[in-house]
Design a protein around this motif. Structure first.
Motif: not given
Length: 346
Positions: A209-218, A245-251, A253-258
């Motif tokens: 998931f690193i590429p997706q995380l980097e895309a939203v700066q997480m 994880i996909s759900n956590s990234i989508s909703y 991302k404003s928190g910037k960390i998982i």
């Protein structure tokens, strides 16, 4: 066995009655042997009458109970599965009544389960039909636009083609999710279990998931102080975690960390997947793992999906004899995956 015992008792009592009868007439007739020889057939008939009388007297209660069971079984045969036979004694007839009650309850549960399965199947067909109608209609509309503008405005047609491609991919993903959900829930899925370290599995999923995380700066952080293992179908478990994880990234991302916490509790392994985005409303939480449900009504199709991801995750957890729950407040949203811990100890 009980009837045999009653029959033996009847013979003994009949014999005693004959003996008592002989002793009574011996005071009147001195030679009873002569009477026995002369009226032997009559003695035999009287003996049978006594046996029948005592057998009827001793077995009357059992026969009455059997007749009641027979009447109840007739009612059951007519389709009345609410009939329950009273078990007054724990003898053979009582055990028969208990077994019939168990059979009736089992049959009733099977019929209810069949009705529920039929209802779920009809609901699934209805939901699939409703859910696929919108993208298919949209595709037909854009194809019509391309057909009408093909020789007039190629720039617009190129834009329509891009939309058609995106809609087609969404439709394919949706159909794949539906097929996967049906495969897990409506078939006897064969699990290919392996022993795997939980931390290593979670790390591998997060690396993907690193590429997706980097895309939203997480970013993500994994906390695990124990070497915990589980026995699971790795491909299904990876699918479960990917959906969460996909759900956590989508909703979130404003928190910037998982934050991911892995720990042991009551012979189970628990995995907390925590994000700090917008909270899930309390009225939505009981339905968050239901298929086709989306708590946030404003989500678009390409961001919100069709509500299948978490339903699939729940099903995968259940077939592994585990569970997945969610907690959400103004600060954080936590998805907790619970799975039986693998142990070499008996």
């Amino acid at each position: 066995m009980r009837f045999f015992f009653i029959f033996i008792c009847s013979i003994v009592l009949a014999t005693l009655c004959i003996v008592f009868f002989q002793s009574a007439i011996s005071h009147v007739y001195g030679n009873t042997a002569e009477l026995e020889e002369k009226y032997s057939f009559l003695y035999f008939v009287i003996f049978l009458i006594f046996i029948s009388f005592f057998f009827f007297l001793l077995s009357k209660n059992m026969i009455t109970r059997l007749e009641q069971i027979n009447q109840n079984v007739k009612e059951i045969s007519k389709g009345n599965l609410d009939v329950q036979i009273q078990t007054m004694k724990n003898d053979e007839i009582g055990q028969l009544a208990t077994n019939i009650n168990k059979m009736t309850n089992s049959l009733k549960k099977s019929i209810e389960k069949e009705k529920l399965a039929q209802k779920m199947k009809n609901e699934m067909i209805s939901n699939i039909s409703h859910d696929l109608r919108t993208p298919v209609t949209s595709l037909i509309g854009y194809v019509d636009l391309i057909e009408r503008n093909f020789d007039v405005n190629k720039e617009n047609c190129q834009q329509y083609v891009r939309v058609v491609k995106r809609k087609s991919r969404e439709l394919k993903n949706q159909v794949d999710d539906l097929l996967e959900y049906c495969h897990i829930n409506y078939r006897e899925i064969q699990l290919h279990k392996e022993i795997v370290g939980v931390k290593q599995l979670v790390e591998q999923v997060m690396i993907d998931f690193i590429p997706q995380l980097e895309a939203v700066q997480m970013k993500f952080h994994i906390e695990c102080n124990q070497d915990l293992q589980i026995e699971a179908d790795i491909s299904l478990l990876v699918r479960l975690m990917q959906n969460v994880i996909s759900n956590s990234i989508s909703y979130g991302k404003s928190g910037k960390i998982i934050d991911i916490q892995i720990f042991q509790e009551n012979r189970n392994v628990k995995i907390n997947i925590k994000n700090y985005g917008k909270k899930i409303l309390q009225e939505d939480i009981p339905y968050i793992f239901e298929k086709f449900y989306r708590g946030e009504k404003s989500r678009s199709a390409h961001t919100g999906g069709k509500g299948m991801g978490l339903a699939i995750a729940k099903s995968i957890a259940n077939i592994h004899k585990g569970d997945i729950t969610v907690y959400s407040d103004d600060k954080e949203t936590i998805f907790t995956l619970i799975l039986p811990q693998y142990s070499t100890k008996p």
